[in-house]
Design a protein around this motif. Structure first.
Motif, short mmCIF file in Angstrom:
data_model
loop_
_atom_site.label_atom_id
_atom_site.label_comp_id
_atom_site.label_asym_id
_atom_site.label_seq_id
_atom_site.Cartn_x
_atom_site.Cartn_y
_atom_site.Cartn_z
N TRP A 1 0.84 -1.21 0.00
CA TRP A 1 0.00 0.00 0.00
C TRP A 1 0.87 1.25 0.00
CZ3 TRP A 1 -5.46 0.36 2.39
CH2 TRP A 1 -6.24 -0.70 1.92
N TRP B 1 0.63 3.82 -3.03
CA TRP B 1 0.21 5.18 -2.66
C TRP B 1 1.13 6.23 -3.26
CZ3 TRP B 1 -3.76 7.74 -0.45
CH2 TRP B 1 -3.52 9.01 0.07
N TRP C 1 -6.53 7.15 1.58
CA TRP C 1 -6.07 5.99 2.31
C TRP C 1 -6.82 5.96 3.63
CZ3 TRP C 1 -0.23 4.41 2.55
CH2 TRP C 1 -0.07 3.24 3.30
N LYS D 1 -6.40 10.75 -4.24
CA LYS D 1 -6.22 9.45 -3.61
C LYS D 1 -6.58 9.53 -2.13
CE LYS D 1 -1.21 10.32 -3.25
NZ LYS D 1 0.14 9.80 -3.63
#
Length: 401
Positions: free
Chosen positions: A316, A320, A329, A327
């Protein structure tokens, strides 16, 4: 190897036990333990007595009624990677969509599918097989869609898990005005019913067990090709679905759980038609292209234990950094790997563990954030829910490493 990958490897070893060499010659012989149900098979052998309680999925939250259609699609231009002798690459697809009127309720799963799921988690109860198959859903079979053209979302389930385990999310998105295509990828589930009385099981579990998941990108790449084929069949000149005119092909998203979510990256890299992607708790197996998906938005939504920035799944962090568009998370406190599917509802009913977050809460959180992401990036509707922590969803943690 991180904790999630170790769990997957252990589960795949279970697949090898459940699907011995003698069984692998036949795609329909013997159940395979789904890798994303790792550890559950050793918990109980008989489900507890629930009296007259009926298994039901959470009701959708949107303004529309929901319709449901099932398609069998075959891509004969490709060889199936798990069973090369098969007649092309087969898919079963359930379409959930905004409906104009009510009708006969769709069933949750076939009895063969339910039986194989329960065998996978070592629950031996024929009454429960029927109960799972007939679980209460909120979609009506083949009813006419609501007027207008609606964004399309493709859903891909976790490795070994069937498309019906994403029903709660699919129905909710449909009730909010989306057409949702949930895919079953042949030979990758505990059991999927196909036309002609065939039920295909998880041949891929044996292949991946033998390879130690060194072929993870084979799974995601194949699923990416599956998604692209489905888009062709739904939005092309001769669509496979009779209501395909209700799809707005200029607004398409893809989401999935586990390896199904990871598959959104190669699918988006190969197909500009996909405008936005969501990975729900999946380890990435593919490298982003140099342009970071060309600035298209992506949502990472995972269990906090594994997928916080300091967690064990470092894929991740790498992904990322390479994403070039909007984006997000997000991690969910107390959720487990299966908490982004119907599994908490199913497992609670079966008397099996499902994580520390209440089943209804797990479903509600997943629905809220996936819908908010697609509403903002497929419909252009600004969603404050994506801006930061929200008091109504205290389990959700925002990360901006």
């Amino acid at each position: 190897m991180n904790k999630m990958m170790r769990a997957a490897a252990a589960a795949l070893l279970a697949c090898a036990v459940a699907l011995p060499a003698a069984a692998t010659a036949s795609a329909a012989s013997g159940p395979a333990v789904p890798s994303d149900l790792a550890g559950l098979s050793r918990t109980v052998t008989v489900a507890p007595d629930r009296g007259d309680e009926r298994l039901r999925m959470p009701a959708p939250t949107g303004a529309y009624g929901v319709g449901s259609s099932v398609l069998h699609l075959v891509d004969r231009s490709r060889t199936d990677p798990w069973v090369p002798t098969a007649d092309g690459r087969e898919l079963m697809v359930t379409l959930h969509y905004p409906a104009a009127r009510p009708g006969r309720p769709a069933r949750y799963a076939t009895e063969d599918e339910a039986r194989l799921l329960l065998e996978a988690v070592k629950v031996d109860d024929p009454a429960l097989e029927r109960e799972v198959a007939r679980a209460r859903t909120y979609s009506a079979v083949d009813v006419r869609p609501a007027p207008g053209r609606h964004p399309l979302v493709v859903l891909s389930p976790g490795f070994g898990m069937a498309r019906y385990t994403l029903t709660s999310l699919a129905e909710d998105l449909a009730s909010r005005g989306y057409v949702v295509a949930s895919l079953d990828h042949a030979y990758e589930t505990s059991g999927t019913s196909f036309p002609g009385g065939r039920t295909l099981t998880c041949v891929a579990c044996t292949v991946m067990s033998d390879s130690g998941w060194s072929k993870g990108s084979l799974v995601t790449g194949t699923r990416a090709d599956d998604a692209r084929f489905v888009l062709d069949r739904l939005t092309g000149a001769r669509p496979a679905w009779k209501y395909a005119s209700s799809i707005d092909a200029s607004r398409i998203g893809m989401a999935g759980h586990s390896v199904g979510g990871a598959s959104a990256v190669p699918a988006m890299a190969a197909d500009r038609r996909i405008d936005a992607g969501v990975n729900m708790d999946g380890t990435f197996w593919d490298t982003l292209p140099a342009d970071g998906l060309g600035g298209r938005p992506f949502l990472l939504l995972g269990a906090d234990e594994y997928h916080r920035p300091s967690g064990e799944d470092t894929t991740w962090n790498t992904t990322w950094k390479g994403l070039s568009g909007d984006k997000y998370w997000l991690t969910v406190d107390r959720a487990d790997h299966l908490g982004f599917t119907d599994a908490p509802v199913l497992l609670r009913h079966l008397g099996l563990p499902y994580g520390d977050l209440a089943a209804e809460r797990a479903v509600a959180v997943t629905r809220a954030y996936v819908a908010a992401f697609f509403d903002e990036h497929l419909r252009g509707r600004e969603q404050p829910l994506l801006d930061g922590p929200d008091s109504a969803h205290p389990e959700v943690v925002f990360h901006r490493p």
